[in-house]
Write a protein that holds these residues in place. Structure first.
Motif, short mmCIF file in Angstrom:
data_model
loop_
_atom_site.label_atom_id
_atom_site.label_comp_id
_atom_site.label_asym_id
_atom_site.label_seq_id
_atom_site.Cartn_x
_atom_site.Cartn_y
_atom_site.Cartn_z
N PHE A 284 10.30 59.95 33.08
CA PHE A 284 9.76 58.84 33.85
C PHE A 284 8.56 59.30 34.69
CE2 PHE A 284 14.38 57.10 34.04
CZ PHE A 284 14.28 56.69 32.73
N GLY A 285 8.68 60.48 35.28
CA GLY A 285 7.56 61.00 36.06
C GLY A 285 6.33 61.24 35.21
N ARG A 286 6.55 61.76 34.00
CA ARG A 286 5.42 61.99 33.10
C ARG A 286 4.79 60.67 32.67
NH1 ARG A 286 6.04 65.92 27.91
NH2 ARG A 286 6.81 67.28 29.59
N MET A 287 5.65 59.67 32.36
CA MET A 287 5.13 58.36 31.97
C MET A 287 4.27 57.76 33.09
SD MET A 287 8.49 56.57 30.27
CE MET A 287 9.55 57.46 29.13
N HIS A 288 4.76 57.84 34.32
CA HIS A 288 4.03 57.24 35.45
C HIS A 288 2.66 57.89 35.59
CE1 HIS A 288 3.07 55.96 39.55
NE2 HIS A 288 3.98 55.01 39.39
N ARG B 280 12.81 49.51 31.01
CA ARG B 280 12.83 50.01 32.39
C ARG B 280 11.41 49.98 32.94
NH1 ARG B 280 12.27 53.76 36.41
NH2 ARG B 280 14.20 54.59 37.34
N ILE B 281 11.24 49.39 34.10
CA ILE B 281 9.91 49.40 34.73
C ILE B 281 9.61 50.81 35.24
CG2 ILE B 281 8.53 48.54 36.65
CD1 ILE B 281 9.96 45.87 36.39
N ILE B 282 8.44 51.33 34.87
CA ILE B 282 8.01 52.67 35.30
C ILE B 282 7.06 52.57 36.49
CG2 ILE B 282 6.75 54.75 34.61
CD1 ILE B 282 9.52 54.48 33.33
N ASP B 283 6.17 51.60 36.49
CA ASP B 283 5.21 51.42 37.58
C ASP B 283 5.43 50.02 38.17
OD1 ASP B 283 2.95 50.97 39.23
OD2 ASP B 283 1.70 52.29 38.01
N ILE C 26 12.70 47.33 46.84
CA ILE C 26 13.01 47.95 45.55
C ILE C 26 13.52 49.37 45.76
CG2 ILE C 26 12.11 48.63 43.29
CD1 ILE C 26 12.21 45.57 43.86
N THR C 27 14.63 49.67 45.09
CA THR C 27 15.22 51.01 45.11
C THR C 27 15.22 51.60 43.71
OG1 THR C 27 16.68 50.38 46.94
CG2 THR C 27 17.25 52.38 45.71
N ASP C 28 14.59 52.78 43.58
CA ASP C 28 14.53 53.48 42.29
C ASP C 28 15.00 54.90 42.51
OD1 ASP C 28 13.92 54.72 39.89
OD2 ASP C 28 12.02 53.67 39.63
N GLU C 29 16.20 55.23 42.02
CA GLU C 29 16.78 56.54 42.26
C GLU C 29 16.07 57.66 41.50
OE1 GLU C 29 20.92 56.42 41.45
OE2 GLU C 29 21.39 55.05 43.11
N GLN C 30 15.36 57.32 40.43
CA GLN C 30 14.71 58.36 39.62
C GLN C 30 13.21 58.52 39.94
OE1 GLN C 30 16.75 55.95 38.04
NE2 GLN C 30 18.48 57.36 37.98
N LEU C 31 12.56 57.47 40.42
CA LEU C 31 11.11 57.52 40.70
C LEU C 31 10.86 57.08 42.14
CD1 LEU C 31 9.23 56.14 37.54
CD2 LEU C 31 8.88 58.36 38.62
N ASP C 32 10.71 58.04 43.03
CA ASP C 32 10.52 57.71 44.44
C ASP C 32 9.27 56.88 44.68
OD1 ASP C 32 12.80 59.04 45.18
OD2 ASP C 32 11.77 60.91 45.70
N VAL C 33 8.25 57.04 43.85
CA VAL C 33 6.99 56.32 44.05
C VAL C 33 7.19 54.81 43.99
CG1 VAL C 33 6.34 56.34 41.60
CG2 VAL C 33 4.56 56.29 43.37
N ASN C 34 8.26 54.36 43.35
CA ASN C 34 8.52 52.92 43.24
C ASN C 34 9.26 52.34 44.44
OD1 ASN C 34 7.31 52.45 40.73
ND2 ASN C 34 9.16 53.07 39.60
#
Length: 342
Positions: free
Chosen positions: A89-93, A263-266, A287-295
């Protein structure tokens, strides 16, 4: 070396034919789309992030399809795949991907992927086409059959697919993979041409063998319902079939069957597009995203715009997980995917 290690893990985890595995690692796999966790001389988990365009809110966005996700049996149940997904997910973002998609290999995996933020928003409808005994192919049309790549054929396919408003699209290179898989299965593309317009295609059907002794239409694209029925009628006549099983987008009257997940990435980029096409919507979201803090954060949709804030503004907010937001945005649009290597 990495390619061989990933293939060894694939062959241990999946039960695909050697011919399909050869096709995948020849035409689909590359080290650039692969992400893996090594252990000593082996790879204990791997997945591939395959790029697909997608029509969404009047635009074409970049998505990443998770393929070949597998973990060595000795390392399952230890969170290895969840770690690998979070890394992907981090790489995709970073790469500007807005959505990730996948098709679970087993029904129980829908719940598993939900814990990583995915939501089951892709559905498919199965229809049965029954041959009309009195119908014949008129002299106004002709039929051709192919399983070979042709730029003009792809251009026609792409043009028809682009008419679907929330749908995974296929590049020319991916179309070649679709055709290779079609040949491997013993299938063909059937094309309906208007007479006197030899370079035009009114309808096309991707037809695969189906058990027992039947045919499955994995995709049907046509300029009109009449031309779609005419092509299906002729496919029945050519193959001695009374019925065809047909996979198609869900209608408003039917929910269909679960097929794939997104899954929304951005979050900010997706909500910007959504707000622009829904200017009357006013939302205050947490919005809470446990895998991507930037979201993580607060999002405000108003007058066709989306603003993100690290601080909560006044007013009531709707608190959503990333999976819940994905459902809220995508489910009403009935997204569709077809001709995937699932």
């Amino acid at each position: 070396m990495m390619k061989e290690k990933v293939r060894q893990l694939w062959e241990r985890c999946f039960h695909d034919s050697p011919a399909f595995t050869d096709l995948y690692f020849r035409m689909r796999y590359s080290n650039e789309v692969n992400i893996a966790i090594p252990s000593g001389e082996s790879v204990i988990a791997a997945l591939q992030m395959l790029p697909y365009p997608m029509t969404f809110c009047g635009k074409t966005i970049d998505t990443s399809y998770i393929s070949g996700a597998c973990t060595h049996p000795d390392f399952r149940g230890k969170g290895v795949m969840r770690e690998l997904l979070a890394e992907s997910f981090g790489r995709m973002h970073t790469q500007g991907v807005l959505l990730s998609t996948l098709i679970p290999a087993e029904p129980w995996l829908f719940d598993y992927y939900t814990r990583s933020g995915y939501a089951p928003v892709f559905h498919v409808q199965t229809d049965i086409f029954t041959k009309d005994a009195d119908s014949i192919l008129t002299s106004d049309y002709s039929i051709t059959i192919t399983d070979s790549f042709d730029p003009q054929l792809y251009a026609c396919f792409e043009q028809k697919m682009q008419h679907r408003p929330c749908c995974i699209q296929h590049t020319a290179e991916d179309f070649k993979v679709i055709l290779a898989d079609l040949r491997l299965s013993g299938g063909h593309i059937y094309l309906l041409h208007p007479m006197q317009q030899y370079d035009a295609t009114a309808a096309m059907a991707f037809v695969y063998p189906d058990e027992p002794n039947g045919l499955l239409v994995g995709e049907l694209l046509a300029d009109s319902e009449e031309e779609a029925r005419l092509l299906l009628q002729h496919i029945c006549q050519m193959n001695g079939q009374t019925n065809l099983r047909l996979l198609c987008p869900v209608s408003k009257e039917r929910e269909g069957e679960k097929l794939g997940m997104a899954r929304i990435i951005d979050v900010h980029a997706v909500l910007q597009l959504f707000a622009a096409t829904h200017p009357n919507i006013e939302w205050n979201l947490t919005i809470t995203d446990e895998q991507l803090d930037v979201n993580n954060g607060y999002y405000y949709l108003n007058n066709g715009h989306c603003m993100k804030s690290a601080k909560r503004l006044t007013g009531s907010h709707l608190a959503l997980t990333i999976s819940e937001l994905t459902t809220k945005i995508l489910a009403p649009q009935h997204p569709y995917m077809s001709l995937m290597l699932n």
